[in-house]
Motif scaffolding. Sequence first.
Motif, short mmCIF file in Angstrom:
data_model
loop_
_atom_site.label_atom_id
_atom_site.label_comp_id
_atom_site.label_asym_id
_atom_site.label_seq_id
_atom_site.Cartn_x
_atom_site.Cartn_y
_atom_site.Cartn_z
N TRP A 39 0.83 -1.20 0.00
CA TRP A 39 0.00 0.00 0.00
C TRP A 39 0.87 1.26 0.00
CZ3 TRP A 39 -0.06 -3.77 3.76
CH2 TRP A 39 0.50 -3.44 4.98
N ARG A 40 0.28 2.30 -0.57
CA ARG A 40 0.97 3.56 -0.83
C ARG A 40 1.59 4.17 0.42
NH1 ARG A 40 -2.11 7.91 0.08
NH2 ARG A 40 -4.10 6.83 0.14
N THR A 41 0.95 3.98 1.60
CA THR A 41 1.44 4.66 2.80
C THR A 41 2.50 3.84 3.55
OG1 THR A 41 -0.51 3.76 3.91
CG2 THR A 41 -0.62 6.07 3.19
N THR A 43 5.99 3.10 4.05
CA THR A 43 7.21 3.80 3.63
C THR A 43 8.43 3.09 4.20
OG1 THR A 43 7.24 5.19 5.58
CG2 THR A 43 5.98 6.01 3.67
N GLN A 64 10.57 8.72 4.09
CA GLN A 64 9.19 8.83 3.58
C GLN A 64 8.99 8.22 2.20
OE1 GLN A 64 6.83 9.30 5.59
NE2 GLN A 64 8.42 9.73 7.12
N PRO A 66 7.94 5.73 -0.43
CA PRO A 66 7.08 4.54 -0.36
C PRO A 66 7.87 3.27 -0.70
CG PRO A 66 6.05 6.29 -1.66
CD PRO A 66 7.47 6.73 -1.39
N GLY A 150 -5.70 3.10 1.82
CA GLY A 150 -5.20 4.35 2.42
C GLY A 150 -6.21 4.89 3.40
N GLU A 174 -2.65 4.40 11.51
CA GLU A 174 -2.93 5.28 10.37
C GLU A 174 -4.37 5.77 10.33
OE1 GLU A 174 -0.11 3.72 6.93
OE2 GLU A 174 -2.01 4.49 6.22
#
Length: 359
Positions: A39-41, A43, A64, A66, A150, A174
């Motif tokens: 997933w995009r978040t 990192t 930060q 990804p 997200g 998150e």
Amino acid sequence: MIGAGQAGLSAAYHLRRTGTDSIVLDAEQGPGGAWRHRWRTLTMATVNGITELPDSQVPELAAQTPARLALPAYFADYEDEFGLQVHRPVTIHSVVDDGHWLRAIAADGAEYRMRALINATGTWGRPFWPHYPGRERFRGRQWHTRDYPGPEAFAGKRVVVIGGGISAVQLLQEIAPVVADHLWVTRREPVWVDREFTSELGRAAVAMVEERVRRGLPPRSVVSVTGLPLTPAIRAARESGVLHRLPMFSSIDETGVLWAADPGSADTRYDADILLWCTGFRAALEHLSPLHLRGHGGGIAMDGTRTVVDPRVHLVGYGPSASTIGANRAGRVAVREIRGMLGLADGPGRPRGRHSVVE
Ligand SMILES: Cc1cc2nc3c(=O)[nH]c(=O)nc-3n(C[C@H](O)[C@H](O)[C@H](O)COP(=O)(O)OP(=O)(O)OC[C@H]3O[C@@H](n4cnc5c(N)ncnc54)[C@H](O)[C@@H]3O)c2cc1C
């Protein structure tokens, strides 16, 4: 070889180093294995820690960045540097034993014949959804970690997060600031580890998983054995109540989850808009089912990376090597054993240049 994620590339490196006649097949459109889909978040600051591929170093990256960009870029450079030719996209549907050869059959009908197989197909293709009565009746949204969209999708919603692993803990942190309300449920009381994750701890966990697969039991993830690390962020989340945990519910209905009460009393319920299943993955090995590797314990009995049922078949990135810590060693061991089995002498050493590994 099937699969070219961390485990597959490690084995491919050793195949190349030893000059072993081999072909590497991978279902993805490009390098990176499952990291392409995280997933995009997620990192570089929130991954658990990445072990380098053999003979290389994980590049220094901004916290930060990804992981879904950073790791595929690292793997692409690695394939390039060591001349590891990966055939993509090739999805293997089944591997059969014709009495002489192992034959890998691809989705497009192509066939690959081999004397031994290193399988490194990971777990991402097989998300695990446990069965709870009523799950199909729930009218809200249900996502598995694999499809986590997200935090925005959770804004103002009532959410149940299911699962006791690190992905549940990360995603709770998150979504907590944006949800209307949330619950965290797990089957067992989470085990928090208030010490640094040392290599000894890692090795002890790997040994425990190794023992399970030797006995033919389904593997547990190495991370599930080490416990949940009490990082400063996780400690703060616990103190603020974000990680308050309840026991698993017993059923699901159209609008929420329910805990069965003692006879004569009413069930307890929680109305929810979203169920987020952080319930892990299983090894993606369906294509090997014609080889009948599974035993009565439900797992595949292993001796190191070799399956006990068929010594031509090695699984890397499975059980004890299903983390970036174990994958490198597993790749080296599998190649050494296969070369021993085929009676091959040691090859030319560290791979350099870019000539093909595919003969
Ligand atoms: C969300 C998440 C976060 C994680 N974070 C960490 C971490 O921080 N540190 C860590 O050590 N571990 C982490 N892990 C564990 C992680 O999965 C492993 O460390 C590692 O990335 C797995 O590498 P792999 O090569 O075994 O599998 P993968 O990266 O999944 O590679 C398997 C490859 O095989 C291919 N493939 C699958 N089936 C077929 C088929 N039938 N035919 C052809 N190709 C096929 C796939 O397309 C893929 O390219 C994490 C796991 C998850 C789910």
